[in-house]
Scaffold this motif. Structure first.
Motif, PDB file in Angstrom:
ATOM      1  N   THR A   1      10.004  29.398 -29.594  1.00  0.00           N
ATOM      2  CA  THR A   1       9.911  28.028 -28.842  1.00  0.00           C
ATOM      3  C   THR A   1      10.282  28.340 -27.448  1.00  0.00           C
ATOM      4  OG1 THR A   1      11.596  26.610 -28.986  1.00  0.00           O
ATOM      5  CG2 THR A   1       9.861  26.551 -30.691  1.00  0.00           C
ATOM      6  N   ALA A   2       9.571  27.674 -26.210  1.00  0.00           N
ATOM      7  CA  ALA A   2      10.115  27.875 -25.082  1.00  0.00           C
ATOM      8  C   ALA A   2      11.554  27.568 -24.859  1.00  0.00           C
ATOM      9  CB  ALA A   2       9.228  27.067 -24.072  1.00  0.00           C
ATOM     10  N   ASN A   3      11.956  26.015 -25.479  1.00  0.00           N
ATOM     11  CA  ASN A   3      13.344  25.919 -25.580  1.00  0.00           C
ATOM     12  C   ASN A   3      14.249  26.652 -25.986  1.00  0.00           C
ATOM     13  OD1 ASN A   3      13.358  22.928 -24.342  1.00  0.00           O
ATOM     14  ND2 ASN A   3      11.827  22.706 -25.663  1.00  0.00           N
ATOM     15  N   ASP A   4      13.958  27.667 -26.891  1.00  0.00           N
ATOM     16  CA  ASP A   4      14.834  28.726 -27.263  1.00  0.00           C
ATOM     17  C   ASP A   4      15.509  29.695 -26.074  1.00  0.00           C
ATOM     18  OD1 ASP A   4      14.446  27.893 -29.671  1.00  0.00           O
ATOM     19  OD2 ASP A   4      13.323  29.571 -30.303  1.00  0.00           O
ATOM     20  N   VAL A   5      14.909  29.532 -25.038  1.00  0.00           N
ATOM     21  CA  VAL A   5      15.183  30.361 -23.718  1.00  0.00           C
ATOM     22  C   VAL A   5      16.689  30.014 -23.394  1.00  0.00           C
ATOM     23  CG1 VAL A   5      14.540  28.835 -21.891  1.00  0.00           C
ATOM     24  CG2 VAL A   5      14.837  31.320 -21.516  1.00  0.00           C
ATOM     25  N   PHE A   6      16.894  28.562 -23.710  1.00  0.00           N
ATOM     26  CA  PHE A   6      18.320  28.095 -23.162  1.00  0.00           C
ATOM     27  C   PHE A   6      19.669  28.669 -24.388  1.00  0.00           C
ATOM     28  CE2 PHE A   6      15.427  24.646 -22.005  1.00  0.00           C
ATOM     29  CZ  PHE A   6      15.642  24.875 -20.495  1.00  0.00           C
ATOM     30  N   TRP A   7      19.237  29.366 -25.167  1.00  0.00           N
ATOM     31  CA  TRP A   7      20.341  29.967 -25.946  1.00  0.00           C
ATOM     32  C   TRP A   7      20.510  31.278 -25.678  1.00  0.00           C
ATOM     33  CZ3 TRP A   7      22.847  27.118 -29.628  1.00  0.00           C
ATOM     34  CH2 TRP A   7      22.185  26.276 -30.123  1.00  0.00           C
ATOM     35  N   LEU A   8      19.909  31.826 -24.597  1.00  0.00           N
ATOM     36  CA  LEU A   8      20.290  33.240 -24.262  1.00  0.00           C
ATOM     37  C   LEU A   8      20.855  33.206 -22.730  1.00  0.00           C
ATOM     38  CD1 LEU A   8      16.844  34.600 -24.852  1.00  0.00           C
ATOM     39  CD2 LEU A   8      18.913  35.092 -26.215  1.00  0.00           C
ATOM     40  N   THR A   9      21.374  34.182 -22.442  1.00  0.00           N
ATOM     41  CA  THR A   9      22.374  34.412 -21.208  1.00  0.00           C
ATOM     42  C   THR A   9      21.176  34.730 -20.097  1.00  0.00           C
ATOM     43  OG1 THR A   9      23.119  36.510 -21.331  1.00  0.00           O
ATOM     44  CG2 THR A   9      24.569  34.508 -22.152  1.00  0.00           C
ATOM     45  N   GLU A  10      21.793  34.465 -18.696  1.00  0.00           N
ATOM     46  CA  GLU A  10      21.013  35.032 -17.616  1.00  0.00           C
ATOM     47  C   GLU A  10      20.762  36.441 -17.821  1.00  0.00           C
ATOM     48  OE1 GLU A  10      22.951  33.470 -13.915  1.00  0.00           O
ATOM     49  OE2 GLU A  10      21.041  32.526 -13.508  1.00  0.00           O
ATOM     50  N   GLN A  11      21.948  37.221 -18.010  1.00  0.00           N
ATOM     51  CA  GLN A  11      21.994  38.652 -18.157  1.00  0.00           C
ATOM     52  C   GLN A  11      20.923  39.201 -19.313  1.00  0.00           C
ATOM     53  OE1 GLN A  11      25.803  40.534 -18.270  1.00  0.00           O
ATOM     54  NE2 GLN A  11      24.942  42.474 -19.179  1.00  0.00           N
ATOM     55  N   GLU A  12      21.090  38.393 -20.275  1.00  0.00           N
ATOM     56  CA  GLU A  12      20.125  38.812 -21.539  1.00  0.00           C
ATOM     57  C   GLU A  12      18.532  38.519 -21.158  1.00  0.00           C
ATOM     58  OE1 GLU A  12      23.202  37.732 -25.069  1.00  0.00           O
ATOM     59  OE2 GLU A  12      22.073  36.244 -24.260  1.00  0.00           O
ATOM     60  N   LEU A  13      18.348  37.618 -20.517  1.00  0.00           N
ATOM     61  CA  LEU A  13      16.788  37.420 -19.890  1.00  0.00           C
ATOM     62  C   LEU A  13      16.456  38.613 -18.921  1.00  0.00           C
ATOM     63  CD1 LEU A  13      17.003  33.524 -19.537  1.00  0.00           C
ATOM     64  CD2 LEU A  13      15.591  34.840 -21.231  1.00  0.00           C
ATOM     65  N   ASP A  14      17.524  38.799 -18.112  1.00  0.00           N
ATOM     66  CA  ASP A  14      17.207  39.932 -17.051  1.00  0.00           C
ATOM     67  C   ASP A  14      17.106  41.198 -17.934  1.00  0.00           C
ATOM     68  OD1 ASP A  14      17.538  40.762 -13.906  1.00  0.00           O
ATOM     69  OD2 ASP A  14      18.568  42.408 -15.190  1.00  0.00           O
ATOM     70  N   GLU A  15      17.770  41.453 -18.802  1.00  0.00           N
ATOM     71  CA  GLU A  15      17.665  42.765 -19.545  1.00  0.00           C
ATOM     72  C   GLU A  15      16.423  42.842 -20.529  1.00  0.00           C
ATOM     73  OE1 GLU A  15      21.210  42.439 -22.057  1.00  0.00           O
ATOM     74  OE2 GLU A  15      22.304  43.376 -20.253  1.00  0.00           O
ATOM     75  N   ALA A  16      15.919  41.582 -21.125  1.00  0.00           N
ATOM     76  CA  ALA A  16      14.647  41.425 -21.771  1.00  0.00           C
ATOM     77  C   ALA A  16      13.303  41.685 -20.661  1.00  0.00           C
ATOM     78  CB  ALA A  16      14.407  40.305 -22.505  1.00  0.00           C
ATOM     79  N   VAL A  17      13.412  41.330 -19.604  1.00  0.00           N
ATOM     80  CA  VAL A  17      12.327  41.307 -18.622  1.00  0.00           C
ATOM     81  C   VAL A  17      12.162  42.535 -17.880  1.00  0.00           C
ATOM     82  CG1 VAL A  17      11.246  40.134 -16.604  1.00  0.00           C
ATOM     83  CG2 VAL A  17      12.065  38.749 -18.310  1.00  0.00           C
ATOM     84  N   PHE A  18      13.315  43.127 -17.473  1.00  0.00           N
ATOM     85  CA  PHE A  18      13.222  44.110 -16.682  1.00  0.00           C
ATOM     86  C   PHE A  18      13.505  45.406 -17.321  1.00  0.00           C
ATOM     87  CE2 PHE A  18      14.073  40.865 -13.345  1.00  0.00           C
ATOM     88  CZ  PHE A  18      13.255  41.296 -12.491  1.00  0.00           C
ATOM     89  N   GLY A  19      13.802  45.498 -18.907  1.00  0.00           N
ATOM     90  CA  GLY A  19      13.812  46.708 -19.366  1.00  0.00           C
ATOM     91  C   GLY A  19      15.344  47.374 -19.625  1.00  0.00           C
TER      92      GLY A  19
END
Length: 804
Positions: free
Chosen positions: A631-649
């Motif tokens: 779900t979109a709300n699951d994004v809040f369980w990740l950190t900024e760094q983890e999102l950056d790593e996922a999006v930018f490889g």
């Protein structure tokens, strides 16, 4: 020049050997000395040594008690026979020395595992005459097997003691400063401890001054000894491949090295303290990882910018990067201040040491670090500090105009980002735009932080200078009467909306009934008007995972319908005029103005967080569409760094779903744990061993703090979580915390008790403006009090009376 009796390295003892090495490496810095082997000094040494060795071994084994040891060692001392010819030969080498120090260099002394520091006998200022020197040598030899040395060995579970070594006779160096230097304290720092004394002794205790110097930075100015001492310490540590302890003395630019020895241990345990007294108002209960990583990044950027605004040297700020990166702590899903680092930042503020007391008065932490040391600047320091203090004074005078400029610029930039449709952006563009938003808005945020400094200074003066502790009610009166009641505006507008809803849908209207009514679309215009002005406000609004008012019309409708149709009676908005000490009115006016701005800046902050929430939800939806999240709300369980790593490889793992699942399970256990307002961790990894550090009363409830005057007796209603449908009218609301979004609910109550907060908390400010009695910082109130219980609260003293 040093003189040395022929003796092998292994039999002279570590202290004497260290002096020989120091003299060889740094000629001219070691006062002249003579090394006298004990086996040459004591005529009956071999028999004496054997008897002493047996006695110590029996004592360590526990077969000899203290009394027997004292008796037998006294007989050994009485049998000592000092070789007079050896002493006379030594004295012949001491011509012109004036006086000497006589100390042991025992074989067991100054080892890597056991130092025996301070256990053996040392004599200072001994005249270079036969009898005094002989007596001092005898005392040093006798200390080789003294009861004190034996007790030290037994306490460290040693089975025996190597007895022997030498006695060092050294020319006294009469310095003006003496002390010790430890080359490592576990933080990559040298530690200097010293006293203004001519006696070349190791400095310990409360009378010692202390200074720490980083080994990877330039040496600081104002050292108590020539800077070469620090270079020698670093060189000695590298040569011996272990930290060292150097005893030294100095007279002006002249340095004397008196001894060097290994540090027996470097304390690798460390301690950290966290306090949530203030920050729990904004981040109560469990806070999810994205919010924590987001706010940690904000804090680490904003505060260096603030200090640059104050004019603090960039080199100083660079040295404090670890402080700026660690202003917060994340313990069991809860957000804390790492409190010692906040006091470290306070010390960077130009001005008097009273800044620390002012900070404590504003924050009200569970424990304070004690009185700040007075700043001894000297002429050079005063010349450096004067421009900074002058700049601070100018900024304080310009504070209002700076705040107005901030507001105009902030709103202009905010509108650009409010116009962004995050749902139309690629995932990488969402993160890039968020970074641009941070850069553009955070470059401005030094002004709100400076306003916090203004609050700290003037509130500190008001509390500690203008009024005594017995004048608490007068002090609270001066905090009342804000010139700009922007913090009340959402509440007033909510009451107006409630009356309009009742006019249109009847007195018995409900939120569900309005939403299902044929007139809902017309009514929605009224609701959207409110949201356009105050939609950034929401319960626990600084936690990104929490919905905003605009996300849930039902909650807003319930809040509006719960308002009193008659509204609260108007309250005099002017401050109380009380004659205090000279300047009190000026101090009070500046305090209230700064609080005004602080409340407005809180709302601006909520607006930024609302934008960030929308952006991250859009990114969460991209991850759902890519089948990386459920779900979109699951994004809040990740950190900024983890999102950056996922999006930018950059991610090691391509399955964020497993991370979310694991954290949900972990946080389930966090929900069951209640942490104190102050938590301390200590050990090799401090956060791995936490303990509560908070005082409670016998009833389990901490003493409260009165923040809004008035005595009220009414029924309590205990609320664990925000619920817009609860009817609190005429009751005393009891809850763990109240942030700006909660005020939409608590304003309907007759009084309030919270477990968090202080006199400058949002709950305290609103309560005073509404003349509502309020008690904060009453830890344990939620568990101790119960709904329906009649209680009496005193908003001045903080007392809570109930039939417990």
């Amino acid at each position: 020049m040093s003189a040395l009796t022929t003796v092998s390295d292994s039999s002279m003892g570590s202290k004497a050997f260290g002096l020989v090495e120091l003299d060889r490496l740094y000629p001219g810095l070691v006062p002249s000395f003579i090394v006298l082997p004990v086996e040459d000094l004591v005529e009956n040494w071999h028999d004496l040594r054997a008897a002493a060795h047996t006695l110590v071994a029996e004592y360590c084994a526990g077969t000899v008690d203290d009394a027997a040891y004292a008796e037998r060692s006294a007989r050994l001392v009485a049998s000592l026979s000092i070789a007079g010819d050896v002493v006379e030969a030594a004295l012949a080498s001491c011509g012109g020395w004036g006086s000497v120090s006589v100390r042991t260099s025992a074989l067991a002394e100054d080892g890597v595992e056991h130092s025996f520091a301070g256990q053996y006998e040392t004599s200072l200022d001994v005249p270079t005459e036969s009898r005094p020197v002989r007596d001092a040598i005898g005392a040093s030899v006798a200390s080789l097997f003294s009861a004190r040395v034996a007790a030290y060995a037994r306490a460290r579970r040693m089975s025996s003691l190597e007895i022997g070594g030498s006695v060092v006779v050294q020319q006294m160096f009469v310095g003006t400063t003496s002390g010790v230097l430890f080359s490592e304290n576990g933080r990559g720092e040298l530690t200097l401890a010293w006293s203004r004394s001519a006696r070349n002794t190791t400095v310990e205790g409360e009378n010692a001054h202390e200074l720490r110097a980083s080994k990877v930075s330039d040496w600081p100015s104002g050292l108590p000894a020539p800077a070469r001492l620090l270079d020698i310490a670093v060189d000695s540590e590298a040569r011996l491949r272990r930290p060292v302890d150097i005893e030294w003395a100095a007279r002006g630019s002249q340095l004397a090295l008196l001894q060097v020895r290994p540090q027996t241990t470097v304390a690798l345990d460390y301690e950290l303290a966290w306090d949530c007294t203030n920050i729990a108002e904004n981040y109560p209960g469990i806070t999810l990882p994205l919010t924590y990583s987001f706010i940690r990044g904000l804090y680490s950027r904003v505060y260096p910018a603030f200090f640059r605004k104050l004019g603090v040297n960039q080199k100083v700020l660079d040295a404090k990067q670890q402080v700026f990166r660690n202003t917060l702590g994340y313990l069991g899903g809860h957000v804390y201040y790492q409190i010692d680092n906040w006091y470290e930042m306070v010390r960077l503020i130009p001005g008097p040491s009273s800044n620390q007391a002012f900070f404590s008065a504003m924050l009200q932490p569970q424990r304070t670090p004690g009185d700040a040391p007075r700043r001894r600047l000297g002429l050079r320091g005063a010349l450096t500090m004067a421009p900074l203090v002058g700049r601070l004074g100018v900024l304080l005078l310009r504070s209002n105009s700076m705040s107005k400029t901030f507001s105009r610029t902030f709103q202009k930039r905010l509108k650009r980002f409010e116009a962004v449709d995050w749902n139309t952006l690629h995932a990488d563009a969402i993160l890039s735009t968020l970074e641009t938003m941070r850069a553009e808005l955070l470059t401005l945020w030094a002004t709100p932080v400076f306003n916090d400094l203004r609050v700290m200074i003037f509130h500190g003066l008001l509390k500690t200078y203008s009024f005594s502790a017995e004048q608490h009610a007068d002090y609270l009166g001066y905090l009342h009467g804000l010139s700009d009641r922007a913090s009340i505006a959402p509440l007033t507008a909510l009451g107006v909306l409630g009356n309009r809803l009742r006019e249109r849908h009847g007195e018995a209207a409900t939120a569900d009934g309005i939403l299902s009514s044929p007139d809902w679309m017309a009514t929605r215009v009224l609701v959207d008007e409110y949201l356009a002005r105050f939609g950034g406000r929401a319960p626990d609004e600084l936690q990104l995972e929490n919905p905003r008012l605009a996300d849930d019309y039902a909650s807003l409708l319930a809040l509006a319908l719960g308002t009193d149709p008659e509204g609260r009676p108007p309250v005099d908005a002017s401050a109380r005029s009380i004659t205090g000490r000279f300047g009190t009115r000026f101090i009070g006016r500046n305090t209230r103005q700064a609080i005004d701005w602080r409340e407005r800046f809180r709302f601006n902050r909520a607006q930024v967080y609302g934008l960030a929430r929308a952006a991250y939800l859009a990114l969460g939806q991209r991850l759902v569409d890519a089948e990386l999240l459920e779900t979109a709300n699951d994004v809040f369980w990740l950190t900024e760094q983890e999102l950056d790593e996922a999006v930018f490889g950059h991610a090691w793992s391509s399955d964020p779903r497993s991370t979310v699942a694991r954290r949900r399970a972990e946080f389930g256990t966090f929900e069951q744990r209640s942490l104190a307002r102050r938590v301390v961790g200590s050990g090799l990894i401090a956060p791995a061993a936490l303990r509560d550090d908070e005082q409670r009363s016998a009833s389990g409830m901490a003493a409260g703090m009165g923040v809004s005057p008035g005595v009220l007796t009414a029924e309590a209603i205990v609320v664990h979580a925000f619920d817009p449908t609860i009817d609190v009218r005429g009751k005393i609301l009891v809850t763990s915390h109240i942030d700006p979004g909660w005020t939409l609910l608590f304003v309907q109550a007759a009084g309030v008790v919270t477990e968090r907060g202080n006199a400058l908390s949002h709950v305290a400010i609103i309560a005073r403006e509404l003349a509502m009695p309020a008690v904060v910082a009453a830890m344990g109130a939620v568990d101790t009090l119960s709904t329906g219980q009649v209680i009496t609260i005193n908003g001045t003293t903080g007392d809570i009376d109930a039939a417990l």
